[in-house]
Design a protein around this motif. Sequence first.
Motif, PDB file in Angstrom:
ATOM      1  N   THR A  15       5.938  -1.519  -3.147  1.00  0.00           N
ATOM      2  CA  THR A  15       7.023  -2.203  -2.443  1.00  0.00           C
ATOM      3  C   THR A  15       7.497  -3.366  -3.307  1.00  0.00           C
ATOM      4  OG1 THR A  15       5.447  -3.622  -1.273  1.00  0.00           O
ATOM      5  CG2 THR A  15       6.173  -1.611  -0.139  1.00  0.00           C
ATOM      6  N   GLU A  16       8.649  -3.875  -2.978  1.00  0.00           N
ATOM      7  CA  GLU A  16       9.165  -5.046  -3.690  1.00  0.00           C
ATOM      8  C   GLU A  16       8.629  -6.303  -3.022  1.00  0.00           C
ATOM      9  OE1 GLU A  16      10.762  -5.563  -6.565  1.00  0.00           O
ATOM     10  OE2 GLU A  16      10.522  -3.399  -6.838  1.00  0.00           O
ATOM     11  N   GLY A  17       8.008  -7.149  -3.820  1.00  0.00           N
ATOM     12  CA  GLY A  17       7.521  -8.430  -3.333  1.00  0.00           C
ATOM     13  C   GLY A  17       8.348  -9.558  -3.905  1.00  0.00           C
ATOM     14  N   ARG A  18       8.004 -10.759  -3.548  1.00  0.00           N
ATOM     15  CA  ARG A  18       8.731 -11.935  -4.058  1.00  0.00           C
ATOM     16  C   ARG A  18       8.642 -12.039  -5.577  1.00  0.00           C
ATOM     17  NH1 ARG A  18       6.321 -15.224   0.673  1.00  0.00           N
ATOM     18  NH2 ARG A  18       4.489 -14.835  -0.569  1.00  0.00           N
ATOM     19  N   ASP A  19       7.507 -11.609  -6.145  1.00  0.00           N
ATOM     20  CA  ASP A  19       7.274 -11.747  -7.581  1.00  0.00           C
ATOM     21  C   ASP A  19       7.377 -10.421  -8.324  1.00  0.00           C
ATOM     22  OD1 ASP A  19       6.731 -14.480  -7.158  1.00  0.00           O
ATOM     23  OD2 ASP A  19       4.652 -14.022  -6.650  1.00  0.00           O
ATOM     24  N   GLY A  20       8.052  -9.443  -7.735  1.00  0.00           N
ATOM     25  CA  GLY A  20       8.194  -8.139  -8.371  1.00  0.00           C
ATOM     26  C   GLY A  20       7.476  -7.062  -7.583  1.00  0.00           C
ATOM     27  N   ASN A  52      -6.970  -0.255   9.553  1.00  0.00           N
ATOM     28  CA  ASN A  52      -7.068  -0.480   8.117  1.00  0.00           C
ATOM     29  C   ASN A  52      -8.442  -1.066   7.818  1.00  0.00           C
ATOM     30  OD1 ASN A  52      -6.821  -1.983   5.525  1.00  0.00           O
ATOM     31  ND2 ASN A  52      -4.799  -1.052   5.610  1.00  0.00           N
ATOM     32  N   VAL A  53      -9.204  -0.394   6.942  1.00  0.00           N
ATOM     33  CA  VAL A  53     -10.543  -0.869   6.631  1.00  0.00           C
ATOM     34  C   VAL A  53     -10.638  -1.518   5.258  1.00  0.00           C
ATOM     35  CG1 VAL A  53     -11.725   0.697   8.213  1.00  0.00           C
ATOM     36  CG2 VAL A  53     -11.310   1.426   5.867  1.00  0.00           C
ATOM     37  N   HIS A  54      -9.675  -1.240   4.356  1.00  0.00           N
ATOM     38  CA  HIS A  54      -9.736  -1.855   3.027  1.00  0.00           C
ATOM     39  C   HIS A  54      -8.388  -1.698   2.334  1.00  0.00           C
ATOM     40  CE1 HIS A  54     -11.777  -3.587  -0.372  1.00  0.00           C
ATOM     41  NE2 HIS A  54     -11.551  -2.550  -1.142  1.00  0.00           N
ATOM     42  N   LYS A  55      -7.975  -2.759   1.637  1.00  0.00           N
ATOM     43  CA  LYS A  55      -6.750  -2.726   0.847  1.00  0.00           C
ATOM     44  C   LYS A  55      -7.078  -3.217  -0.553  1.00  0.00           C
ATOM     45  CE  LYS A  55      -3.667  -3.850   4.692  1.00  0.00           C
ATOM     46  NZ  LYS A  55      -2.630  -4.754   5.191  1.00  0.00           N
ATOM     47  N   VAL A  56      -6.414  -2.622  -1.531  1.00  0.00           N
ATOM     48  CA  VAL A  56      -6.568  -3.034  -2.922  1.00  0.00           C
ATOM     49  C   VAL A  56      -5.180  -3.204  -3.507  1.00  0.00           C
ATOM     50  CG1 VAL A  56      -7.523  -2.442  -5.172  1.00  0.00           C
ATOM     51  CG2 VAL A  56      -8.682  -1.650  -3.103  1.00  0.00           C
ATOM     52  N   PHE A  57      -4.963  -4.292  -4.244  1.00  0.00           N
ATOM     53  CA  PHE A  57      -3.658  -4.588  -4.824  1.00  0.00           C
ATOM     54  C   PHE A  57      -3.779  -4.766  -6.333  1.00  0.00           C
ATOM     55  CE2 PHE A  57      -3.843  -6.287  -0.556  1.00  0.00           C
ATOM     56  CZ  PHE A  57      -2.667  -5.838   0.014  1.00  0.00           C
ATOM     57  N   THR A  58      -2.780  -4.291  -7.056  1.00  0.00           N
ATOM     58  CA  THR A  58      -2.675  -4.530  -8.489  1.00  0.00           C
ATOM     59  C   THR A  58      -1.225  -4.829  -8.837  1.00  0.00           C
ATOM     60  OG1 THR A  58      -3.111  -3.665 -10.715  1.00  0.00           O
ATOM     61  CG2 THR A  58      -2.364  -2.083  -9.062  1.00  0.00           C
ATOM     62  N   SER A  59      -1.036  -5.542  -9.930  1.00  0.00           N
ATOM     63  CA  SER A  59       0.322  -5.793 -10.411  1.00  0.00           C
ATOM     64  C   SER A  59       0.665  -4.886 -11.596  1.00  0.00           C
ATOM     65  CB  SER A  59       0.476  -7.267 -10.816  1.00  0.00           C
ATOM     66  OG  SER A  59      -0.479  -7.586 -11.814  1.00  0.00           O
ATOM     67  N   ASP A  60      -0.272  -4.031 -11.998  1.00  0.00           N
ATOM     68  CA  ASP A  60      -0.059  -3.127 -13.132  1.00  0.00           C
ATOM     69  C   ASP A  60       0.642  -1.856 -12.636  1.00  0.00           C
ATOM     70  OD1 ASP A  60      -0.192  -1.358 -15.295  1.00  0.00           O
ATOM     71  OD2 ASP A  60      -2.180  -2.079 -15.915  1.00  0.00           O
TER      72      ASP A  60
END
Length: 173
Positions: free
Chosen positions: A122-127, A141-149
Amino acid sequence: KTAGFDAAAPLADRFAAWRADNPRGYLRNAASDLGVSELEVLVASGGETLTPLRLDDVPGLLGAIAAWGELRTMTRNDHAVLEQTGRYDNLEFFGPAMGQTVGDIDLRIFATRWAHAFGQITEGRDGPRCSVQVFDAYGVNVHKVFTSDVEAFQRFLADWALAPRPEGMPAVE
């Protein structure tokens, strides 16, 4: 229990109205307010930004996520939110369903409870914001993982996408 898949359009409309009133609100809160699971809100609102993921090899899935390097994770319930930034170090599984990572991110994994997973850009404030979101059979929801790559994430989606892609709403208990 919702059997199979059904149309999500009415929920998408209800969520859009909720979002208009709560522009910075969390999906978890929307789900509670709308009387459905967070999974149902995500699927109803995510459209083509969502990629259903395979859960047939959770150790492989988490190993692929660990290869991204530094990530941000979130695990929450009604009483607490645990956010960590770091790496899945020393990822080890004891059979296909129970594992742990000890290091920057200290996590115990009970994969027998994992029923649905989605990747999303998705589009966030920082890209672009890339996430993997895992849900139990109840749509919690039991777990979320985020990356910027974004490039690594797109390769991950190509390898872990559920095929054929199911249409409509996943069944929740």
